[in-house]
Write a protein that holds these residues in place. Structure first.
Motif, PDB file in Angstrom:
ATOM      1  N   UNK A  11       0.850  -1.181   0.000  1.00  0.00           N
ATOM      2  CA  UNK A  11       0.000   0.000   0.000  1.00  0.00           C
ATOM      3  C   UNK A  11       0.890   1.236   0.000  1.00  0.00           C
ATOM      4  N   UNK A  12       0.538   2.191  -0.826  1.00  0.00           N
ATOM      5  CA  UNK A  12       1.293   3.440  -0.925  1.00  0.00           C
ATOM      6  C   UNK A  12       0.342   4.586  -0.634  1.00  0.00           C
ATOM      7  N   UNK A  13       0.781   5.484   0.211  1.00  0.00           N
ATOM      8  CA  UNK A  13      -0.027   6.658   0.521  1.00  0.00           C
ATOM      9  C   UNK A  13       0.760   7.893   0.113  1.00  0.00           C
ATOM     10  N   UNK A  14       0.208   8.673  -0.800  1.00  0.00           N
ATOM     11  CA  UNK A  14       0.835   9.923  -1.205  1.00  0.00           C
ATOM     12  C   UNK A  14       0.152  11.052  -0.445  1.00  0.00           C
ATOM     13  N   UNK A  15       0.919  11.847   0.214  1.00  0.00           N
ATOM     14  CA  UNK A  15       0.358  12.967   0.976  1.00  0.00           C
ATOM     15  C   UNK A  15       0.786  14.245   0.287  1.00  0.00           C
ATOM     16  N   UNK A  16      -0.197  15.002  -0.152  1.00  0.00           N
ATOM     17  CA  UNK A  16       0.107  16.219  -0.899  1.00  0.00           C
ATOM     18  C   UNK A  16       0.234  17.433   0.012  1.00  0.00           C
ATOM     19  N   UNK A  17      -0.176  17.307   1.258  1.00  0.00           N
ATOM     20  CA  UNK A  17      -0.019  18.428   2.178  1.00  0.00           C
ATOM     21  C   UNK A  17       0.439  17.892   3.511  1.00  0.00           C
ATOM     22  N   UNK A  18       1.421  18.535   4.063  1.00  0.00           N
ATOM     23  CA  UNK A  18       1.870  18.231   5.407  1.00  0.00           C
ATOM     24  C   UNK A  18       2.252  19.546   6.040  1.00  0.00           C
ATOM     25  N   UNK A  48      -8.341   8.221  13.946  1.00  0.00           N
ATOM     26  CA  UNK A  48      -7.157   9.084  13.887  1.00  0.00           C
ATOM     27  C   UNK A  48      -6.812   9.518  15.300  1.00  0.00           C
ATOM     28  N   UNK A  49      -5.566   9.688  15.553  1.00  0.00           N
ATOM     29  CA  UNK A  49      -5.172  10.226  16.848  1.00  0.00           C
ATOM     30  C   UNK A  49      -5.030  11.730  16.698  1.00  0.00           C
ATOM     31  N   UNK A  50      -3.840  12.201  16.415  1.00  0.00           N
ATOM     32  CA  UNK A  50      -3.647  13.635  16.244  1.00  0.00           C
ATOM     33  C   UNK A  50      -3.698  14.038  14.780  1.00  0.00           C
ATOM     34  N   UNK A  51      -3.786  13.044  13.901  1.00  0.00           N
ATOM     35  CA  UNK A  51      -3.823  13.331  12.466  1.00  0.00           C
ATOM     36  C   UNK A  51      -5.251  13.294  11.959  1.00  0.00           C
ATOM     37  N   UNK A  52      -5.558  14.210  11.105  1.00  0.00           N
ATOM     38  CA  UNK A  52      -6.841  14.194  10.414  1.00  0.00           C
ATOM     39  C   UNK A  52      -6.559  13.674   9.014  1.00  0.00           C
ATOM     40  N   UNK A  53      -7.105  12.530   8.678  1.00  0.00           N
ATOM     41  CA  UNK A  53      -6.847  11.917   7.384  1.00  0.00           C
ATOM     42  C   UNK A  53      -8.087  12.068   6.519  1.00  0.00           C
ATOM     43  N   UNK A  54      -7.916  12.677   5.381  1.00  0.00           N
ATOM     44  CA  UNK A  54      -9.008  12.862   4.440  1.00  0.00           C
ATOM     45  C   UNK A  54      -8.605  12.191   3.140  1.00  0.00           C
ATOM     46  N   UNK A  55      -9.445  11.308   2.637  1.00  0.00           N
ATOM     47  CA  UNK A  55      -9.177  10.640   1.376  1.00  0.00           C
ATOM     48  C   UNK A  55      -9.943  11.362   0.282  1.00  0.00           C
ATOM     49  N   UNK A  56      -9.224  11.810  -0.728  1.00  0.00           N
ATOM     50  CA  UNK A  56      -9.850  12.509  -1.846  1.00  0.00           C
ATOM     51  C   UNK A  56      -9.058  12.229  -3.102  1.00  0.00           C
ATOM     52  N   UNK A  57      -9.738  12.183  -4.216  1.00  0.00           N
ATOM     53  CA  UNK A  57      -9.073  12.016  -5.495  1.00  0.00           C
ATOM     54  C   UNK A  57      -8.758  13.401  -6.051  1.00  0.00           C
ATOM     55  N   UNK A  63       0.935  17.225 -10.793  1.00  0.00           N
ATOM     56  CA  UNK A  63       1.941  17.889  -9.961  1.00  0.00           C
ATOM     57  C   UNK A  63       2.408  17.031  -8.784  1.00  0.00           C
ATOM     58  N   UNK A  64       1.511  16.242  -8.210  1.00  0.00           N
ATOM     59  CA  UNK A  64       1.897  15.381  -7.088  1.00  0.00           C
ATOM     60  C   UNK A  64       2.870  14.313  -7.567  1.00  0.00           C
ATOM     61  N   UNK A  65       2.553  13.680  -8.694  1.00  0.00           N
ATOM     62  CA  UNK A  65       3.435  12.642  -9.222  1.00  0.00           C
ATOM     63  C   UNK A  65       4.758  13.224  -9.719  1.00  0.00           C
ATOM     64  N   UNK A  66       4.723  14.419 -10.307  1.00  0.00           N
ATOM     65  CA  UNK A  66       5.966  15.065 -10.753  1.00  0.00           C
ATOM     66  C   UNK A  66       6.870  15.368  -9.561  1.00  0.00           C
ATOM     67  N   UNK A  67       6.284  15.804  -8.449  1.00  0.00           N
ATOM     68  CA  UNK A  67       7.076  16.068  -7.244  1.00  0.00           C
ATOM     69  C   UNK A  67       7.689  14.774  -6.716  1.00  0.00           C
ATOM     70  N   UNK A  68       6.933  13.682  -6.784  1.00  0.00           N
ATOM     71  CA  UNK A  68       7.456  12.390  -6.342  1.00  0.00           C
ATOM     72  C   UNK A  68       8.635  11.961  -7.206  1.00  0.00           C
ATOM     73  N   UNK A  69       8.523  12.128  -8.507  1.00  0.00           N
ATOM     74  CA  UNK A  69       9.620  11.771  -9.420  1.00  0.00           C
ATOM     75  C   UNK A  69      10.853  12.618  -9.132  1.00  0.00           C
ATOM     76  N   UNK A  70      10.656  13.916  -8.902  1.00  0.00           N
ATOM     77  CA  UNK A  70      11.800  14.790  -8.571  1.00  0.00           C
ATOM     78  C   UNK A  70      12.480  14.330  -7.296  1.00  0.00           C
TER      79      UNK A  70
END
Length: 78
Positions: A11-18, A48-57, A63-70
């Motif tokens: 399983x892979x989780x990409x997080x676009x905001x932290x 969730x404990x201290x994290x708020x996890x929101x799943x959205x497409x 841009x997210x995948x380009x950042x991952x490649x970089x």
């Protein structure tokens, strides 16, 4: 990729905001309380404990995948 054994998919989780709620609220032009009010229903039912996890497409994952490649390419160069 030919000839390689592919095991059980991981399983892979990409997080676009932290970051802080205040930073995200500022980027979205919302108050922190309004942001949290709007996000909490999206995360309902998730544990969730201290994290708020929101799943959205994302509308545009490019841009997210380009950042991952970089990031991956930068790791290989180091």
């Amino acid at each position: 990729m030919s000839g390689q054994n592919i095991g059980i998919p991981a399983k892979v989780e990409l997080v676009a905001w932290s970051g802080d709620v205040s930073q995200l609220a500022a980027r979205l032009c919302l108050s922190e309380s309004e942001l949290m009010r709007r996000l909490k229903p999206l995360a309902a039912g998730r544990q969730c404990s201290s994290r708020l996890v929101v799943t959205a497409t994302p509308a545009n994952a490019g841009p997210i995948l380009a950042a991952l490649v970089r990031r991956m390419n930068a790791g290989e160069a180091a």
